[in-house]
Design an enzyme around this catalytic site. Structure first.
Site, PDB file in Angstrom:
ATOM      1  N   ASN A 160       0.859  -1.197   0.000  1.00 28.59           N
ATOM      2  CA  ASN A 160       0.000   0.000   0.000  1.00 28.59           C
ATOM      3  C   ASN A 160       0.888   1.236   0.000  1.00 28.59           C
ATOM      4  O   ASN A 160       1.834   1.319   0.780  1.00 28.59           O
ATOM      5  CB  ASN A 160      -0.985  -0.012   1.173  1.00 28.59           C
ATOM      6  CG  ASN A 160      -0.330   0.145   2.511  1.00 28.59           C
ATOM      7  OD1 ASN A 160       0.727  -0.435   2.744  1.00 28.59           O
ATOM      8  ND2 ASN A 160      -0.912   0.910   3.390  1.00 28.59           N
ATOM      9  N   GLU A 258       6.150  -1.590  12.030  1.00 28.18           N
ATOM     10  CA  GLU A 258       4.950  -0.775  11.755  1.00 28.18           C
ATOM     11  C   GLU A 258       3.913  -1.740  11.199  1.00 28.18           C
ATOM     12  O   GLU A 258       4.031  -2.181  10.057  1.00 28.18           O
ATOM     13  CB  GLU A 258       5.257   0.317  10.722  1.00 28.18           C
ATOM     14  CG  GLU A 258       6.400   1.253  11.083  1.00 28.18           C
ATOM     15  CD  GLU A 258       6.035   2.275  12.132  1.00 28.18           C
ATOM     16  OE1 GLU A 258       4.915   2.230  12.667  1.00 28.18           O
ATOM     17  OE2 GLU A 258       6.894   3.118  12.439  1.00 28.18           O
ATOM     18  N   CYS A 292      -3.106   1.853   6.640  1.00 26.65           N
ATOM     19  CA  CYS A 292      -2.923   1.305   7.988  1.00 26.65           C
ATOM     20  C   CYS A 292      -3.640   2.149   9.038  1.00 26.65           C
ATOM     21  O   CYS A 292      -4.099   1.623  10.044  1.00 26.65           O
ATOM     22  CB  CYS A 292      -1.439   1.187   8.311  1.00 26.65           C
ATOM     23  SG  CYS A 292      -0.557   2.735   8.138  1.00 26.65           S
ATOM     24  N   GLU A 467       9.090   5.390  14.455  1.00 22.06           N
ATOM     25  CA  GLU A 467       9.925   6.051  13.458  1.00 22.06           C
ATOM     26  C   GLU A 467       9.365   7.458  13.297  1.00 22.06           C
ATOM     27  O   GLU A 467       8.392   7.834  13.940  1.00 22.06           O
ATOM     28  CB  GLU A 467       9.935   5.252  12.157  1.00 22.06           C
ATOM     29  CG  GLU A 467      10.613   3.883  12.343  1.00 22.06           C
ATOM     30  CD  GLU A 467      10.927   3.139  11.044  1.00 22.06           C
ATOM     31  OE1 GLU A 467      11.306   3.782  10.062  1.00 22.06           O
ATOM     32  OE2 GLU A 467      10.794   1.907  11.044  1.00 22.06           O
TER      33      GLU A 467
HETATM   34  P1  NAD Z   1       2.763  -8.392   4.490  1.00 19.38           P
HETATM   35  O1  NAD Z   1       3.145  -8.581   5.907  1.00 19.38           O
HETATM   36  O2  NAD Z   1       2.116  -9.516   3.768  1.00 19.38           O
HETATM   37  O3  NAD Z   1       4.045  -8.037   3.599  1.00 19.38           O
HETATM   38  C1  NAD Z   1       4.878  -6.925   3.882  1.00 19.38           C
HETATM   39  C2  NAD Z   1       6.260  -7.195   3.324  1.00 19.38           C
HETATM   40  O4  NAD Z   1       6.836  -8.280   4.045  1.00 19.38           O
HETATM   41  C3  NAD Z   1       6.280  -7.588   1.849  1.00 19.38           C
HETATM   42  O5  NAD Z   1       7.403  -7.001   1.224  1.00 19.38           O
HETATM   43  C4  NAD Z   1       6.459  -9.092   1.922  1.00 19.38           C
HETATM   44  O6  NAD Z   1       7.083  -9.631   0.780  1.00 19.38           O
HETATM   45  C5  NAD Z   1       7.356  -9.232   3.141  1.00 19.38           C
HETATM   46  N1  NAD Z   1       7.352 -10.544   3.791  1.00 19.38           N
HETATM   47  C6  NAD Z   1       6.354 -11.454   3.850  1.00 19.38           C
HETATM   48  N2  NAD Z   1       6.769 -12.550   4.523  1.00 19.38           N
HETATM   49  C7  NAD Z   1       8.038 -12.318   4.922  1.00 19.38           C
HETATM   50  C8  NAD Z   1       8.991 -13.063   5.668  1.00 19.38           C
HETATM   51  N3  NAD Z   1       8.737 -14.290   6.118  1.00 19.38           N
HETATM   52  N4  NAD Z   1      10.188 -12.507   5.916  1.00 19.38           N
HETATM   53  C9  NAD Z   1      10.474 -11.264   5.471  1.00 19.38           C
HETATM   54  N5  NAD Z   1       9.626 -10.524   4.729  1.00 19.38           N
HETATM   55  C10 NAD Z   1       8.414 -11.036   4.470  1.00 19.38           C
HETATM   56  O7  NAD Z   1       1.895  -7.078   4.447  1.00 19.38           O
HETATM   57  P2  NAD Z   1       1.121  -6.459   3.204  1.00 19.38           P
HETATM   58  O8  NAD Z   1      -0.096  -7.274   2.954  1.00 19.38           O
HETATM   59  O9  NAD Z   1       2.104  -6.214   2.095  1.00 19.38           O
HETATM   60  O10 NAD Z   1       0.733  -5.024   3.771  1.00 19.38           O
HETATM   61  C11 NAD Z   1      -0.463  -4.745   4.422  1.00 19.38           C
HETATM   62  C12 NAD Z   1      -0.234  -4.638   5.913  1.00 19.38           C
HETATM   63  O11 NAD Z   1       0.715  -3.632   6.195  1.00 19.38           O
HETATM   64  C13 NAD Z   1      -1.487  -4.232   6.665  1.00 19.38           C
HETATM   65  O12 NAD Z   1      -1.615  -5.012   7.824  1.00 19.38           O
HETATM   66  C14 NAD Z   1      -1.217  -2.784   7.041  1.00 19.38           C
HETATM   67  O13 NAD Z   1      -1.906  -2.300   8.176  1.00 19.38           O
HETATM   68  C15 NAD Z   1       0.241  -2.811   7.263  1.00 19.38           C
HETATM   69  N6  NAD Z   1       0.792  -1.462   7.170  1.00 19.38           N
HETATM   70  C16 NAD Z   1       1.205  -0.852   8.325  1.00 19.38           C
HETATM   71  C17 NAD Z   1       1.695   0.445   8.283  1.00 19.38           C
HETATM   72  C18 NAD Z   1       2.163   1.136   9.542  1.00 19.38           C
HETATM   73  O14 NAD Z   1       2.862   2.123   9.414  1.00 19.38           O
HETATM   74  N7  NAD Z   1       1.821   0.671  10.712  1.00 19.38           N
HETATM   75  C19 NAD Z   1       1.764   1.124   7.069  1.00 19.38           C
HETATM   76  C20 NAD Z   1       1.325   0.475   5.916  1.00 19.38           C
HETATM   77  C21 NAD Z   1       0.849  -0.825   5.985  1.00 19.38           C
END
Ligand code: NAD
Length: 498
Positions: A160, A258, A292, A467
Site C-alpha cells: 500500500n 509498523e 494502515c 519512526e
Molecule cells: P505483508 O506482511 O504480507 O508483507 C509486507 C512485506 O513483508 C512484503 O514485502 C512481503 O514480501 C514481506 N514478507 C512477507 N513474509 C516475509 C517473511 N517471512 N520474511 C520477510 N519478509 C516477508 O503485508 P502487506 O499485505 O504487504 O501489507 C499490508 C499490511 O501492512 C497491513 O496489515 C497494514 O496495516 C500494514 N501497514 C502498516 C503500516 C504502519 O505504518 N503501521 C503502514 C502500511 C501498511
C-alpha cells in the site's frame, strides 16, 4: 477525455534487482509475474530474489558503507536533496506507475509521490540540524554522545502506497549514514523500478542502496536471516511482523515494526458533524481503504447515531469508484485478486454479523477488475469479526455508544492500537479521551494529517518502536557515550593498604 485504459508510457516488461549500481537478474534466473489490478493480467516479469541475491546485495552495501558513512552530514543532505529533485522530476510518471500497479486513484498517487520527495528533503534538513548530546558534571567530568550508523539496514515494505513507504525508510537510513538493502512488496514492484535512475541521477554512490525483488518468504526472509544486516525496518501485517521478530532473535537484530490497525473514530454528539462526516468518509475510503491508519470503526454517540449512520451510508453510495487512471475516481481497484477475495469474504461475514447499509458489492458499471463499492455496516457488535479484524479495504463499521466510558472501552476493545480519532467540541473531554485510548497516534477533530517531525508507530498488535523525525535517526544509529575525566578522579585504592 482521460484515457483510462492504456498502460502508462515506459512500462517495463522486466523488473530486475539493483545491486552495486547494476541492474541484474536473479542468480537462479527465476522470475515472478506482476499484474495490474484492473485487468489482473501480467504486464511484467520481476526477478525473484533468494539468499544468493541477498548475499550479493549485502556485500555491495557493506562495500559502500565506509565511504557513505564517512561523509559529512551536509554532503549526505545534498545527495538527499538531489534525490528529492529527481523524484519531483518524475512526478507524473511515478504517479502513473503507482496508480497502474497498485490501483490507487491517480490524484491520490500524485499526493503520495509528492510526499516521497518531501521525506528526502525533510531528513536532509534533520541531519544538517542534528547535534549530539553532552552532559557535564561540574568541573569533574564531561560525557558526550557519538552517533554512528548501524551498518547495513534491511528495509521491508508493503504494497500500500509502496513508493512513499519505501521513501519513508530510505531517506532516514541514508541520512543516518547507513547503506541498505530494500525488499519491496511483490504485488507492487513497478514504482520501485524507478529508484535506480533516481539514485544514479542524484549521484548516490553505487551500493549505498540495493534493491532485491522477490517473494516475502524467500527474498524477505533471506534479508531477515542474513548475519550481515544488524537492523530490520519492517512495515506490513502483524503476523509477518511477529514472524520477523522471531527470526531476528537469532542474530539479536534491532527491529522496528509498523504493523496493522483497526483504528477507532470516537464521535460525540457535540461534534461538528459536517466536518466529522467528511473526515470519516475520507479517512476510511481514501487510498482504497488500504491504509494502515484508516478510521475503520466509527463509534457514534447515541443521540446522533441514526442520523450520522444514514448520512455516512448516503455518502458511501455516492463515492466514485472507477479506473485508477481517471482523475474523477475516488476509490480505485484493490491491489490484487487475492486481497480482493479476502475483502469480499469480510463483506460476506459482515452481512451475517451486522446490518449492511451501503455498498457490499461490485459497482454495476465495472464488470471486471478488483472493485468494491464503499461499504458501511451499522449496529456492529464489538465481538464481530468485522469489528475486530483488519479488513484493509473500503469497509467501515459503525457502532453506537451511550457514555464516554463506554466509548473508550469500545475504542480499546481490539488487539490493535495504531491510530485513533476523536470528534467533540468539549476541549476537556477531547484530551481526556485522547489520553485514555490505547494508541500510538491520535487526532482530535481531524483525519490523519501528519507532521513529519512527530513519532509514528503503534502500540499492542500495531507495532513496536517509533519512526519519524528524530526517532528514525535514533533507530538507524547507535549511540555511544564517551565519559571524560576533567580533573582528578576519586578512585578507592584496592590493595593499596599496607
Ligand atoms: P505483508 O506482511 O504480507 O508483507 C509486507 C512485506 O513483508 C512484503 O514485502 C512481503 O514480501 C514481506 N514478507 C512477507 N513474509 C516475509 C517473511 N517471512 N520474511 C520477510 N519478509 C516477508 O503485508 P502487506 O499485505 O504487504 O501489507 C499490508 C499490511 O501492512 C497491513 O496489515 C497494514 O496495516 C500494514 N501497514 C502498516 C503500516 C504502519 O505504518 N503501521 C503502514 C502500511 C501498511
Amino acid at each position: 477525455m482521460t484515457d483510462t485504459t492504456t498502460p502508462p508510457a515506459g512500462l517495463p516488461t522486466g523488473i530486475r534487482h539493483w545491486i552495486g549500481g547494476d541492474l541484474v537478474d536473479s542468480v537462479s534466473g527465476r522470475t515472478f509475474d506482476v499484474a495490474d489490478p484492473v485487468t489482473n493480467t501480467p504486464y511484467a516479469e520481476a526477478a525473484a530474489g533468494g539468499p544468493a541475491d541477498v548475499d550479493r546485495a549485502v556485500a555491495a552495501a557493506r562495500a559502500a558503507f565506509p565511504a557513505w558513512s564517512a561523509l559529512g552530514n551536509r554532503e549526505r543532505a545534498d545527495v538527499l536533496n538531489r534525490i528529492a529533485d529527481a523524484v519531483e522530476a518524475r512526478h507524473e510518471q511515478l504517479a502513473a506507475f503507482e496508480s497502474f500497479d497498485s490501483g490507487l486513484p491517480i490524484t491520490q498517487a500524485r499526493g503520495q509521490a509528492r510526499r516521497a520527495a518531501e521525506n528526502f528533503r525533510y531528513f536532509a534538513d534533520v541531519i544538517v540540524a542534528l547535534g549530539e548530546e553532552a552532559f557535564r558534571q561540574g568541573g569533574s567530568q564531561i560525557s558526550y554522545v557519538v552517533r554512528t550508523p548501524v551498518g547495513v539496514a534491511g528495509l521491508i515494505t508493503p504494497w500500500n502506497t509502496p513508493f512513499m513507504l519505501e521513501s519513508w525508510k530510505l531517506a532516514p537510513a541514508l541520512a543516518s549514514g547507513c547503506t541498505l538493502v530494500l525488499k519491496p512488496a511483490e504485488w507492487t514492484p513497478l514504482s520501485a523500478s524507478l529508484w535506480p535512475e533516481i539514485f544514479a541521477e542524484a549521484g548516490l554512490p553505487a551500493g549505498a542502496v540495493n534493491i532485491v525483488h522477490g517473494i516475502g518468504e524467500e527474498a524477505g526472509q533471506a534479508l531477515v536471516d542474513h548475519p550481515g544486516v544488524p537492523l530490520i525496518s519492517f512495515t506490513g501485517s502483524t503476523d509477518t511482523g511477529k514472524h520477523i521478530i522471531r527470526s531476528s532473535a537469532e542474530h539479536l537484530k534491532t527491529t522496528s515494526m509498523e504493523l496493522g490497525g483497526k483504528s477507532p473514530v470516537v464521535l460525540f454528539a457535540d461534534a461538528d458533524l459536517e466536518a466529522a462526516l467528511d473526515s470519516v468518509v475520507f479517512g476510511v475510503f481514501s487510498l482504497n481503504g488500504e491504509r494502515c491508519t484508516a478510521g475503520s470503526r466509527v463509534l457514534v454517540e447515541r443521540p446522533v447515531y441514526e442520523e450520522f449512520t444514514r448520512r455516512l451510508a448516503e455518502r458511501a453510495e455516492r463515492v466514485k469508484v472507477g479506473p485508477p487512471a481517471d482523475p474523477a475516481t475516488e476509490v480505485g481497484a484493490l491491489v490484487h485478486p487475492e486481497h480482493y477475495a479476502r475483502v469480499l469474504d469480510y463483506v460476506a461475514i459482515g452481512k451475517k454479523e451486522a446490518k449492511l447499509v451501503a455498498g457490499g458489492s461490485r459497482p454495476v458499471h465495472l464488470e471486471a477488475g478488483n472493485y468494491l463499492q464503499p461499504t458501511v455496516f451499522a449496529d456492529v457488535p464489538s465481538d464481530a469479526r468485522i469489528f475486530q479484524e483488519e479488513i484493509f479495504g473500503p469497509v467501515v463499521c459503525v457502532t453506537p455508544f451511550d457514555t464516554e466510558a463506554e466509548a473508550v472501552e469500545l475504542a480499546n476493545a481490539t488487539r490493535y492500537g495504531l491510530a485513533a480519532y476523536v470528534w467533540t467540541s468539549d476541549l476537556k473531554r477531547g484530551h481526556r479521551v485522547a489520553h485514555a485510548v490505547e494508541t500510538g497516534m491520535l487526532w482530535i477533530n481531524s483525519h490523519n494529517v501528519r507532521d513529519l517531525r512527530t513519532p509514528f508507530g503503534g502500540v499492542k498488535a500495531s507495532g513496536v518502536g517509533r519512526e519519524g523525525g528524530a526517532h528514525s535517526i535514533d533507530f538507524y544509529t547507535e549511540s555511544k557515550i564517551v565519559h571524560v575525566a576533567l580533573g582528578d578522579v576519586h578512585t578507592p585504592r584496592f590493595g593499596a593498604a599496607s
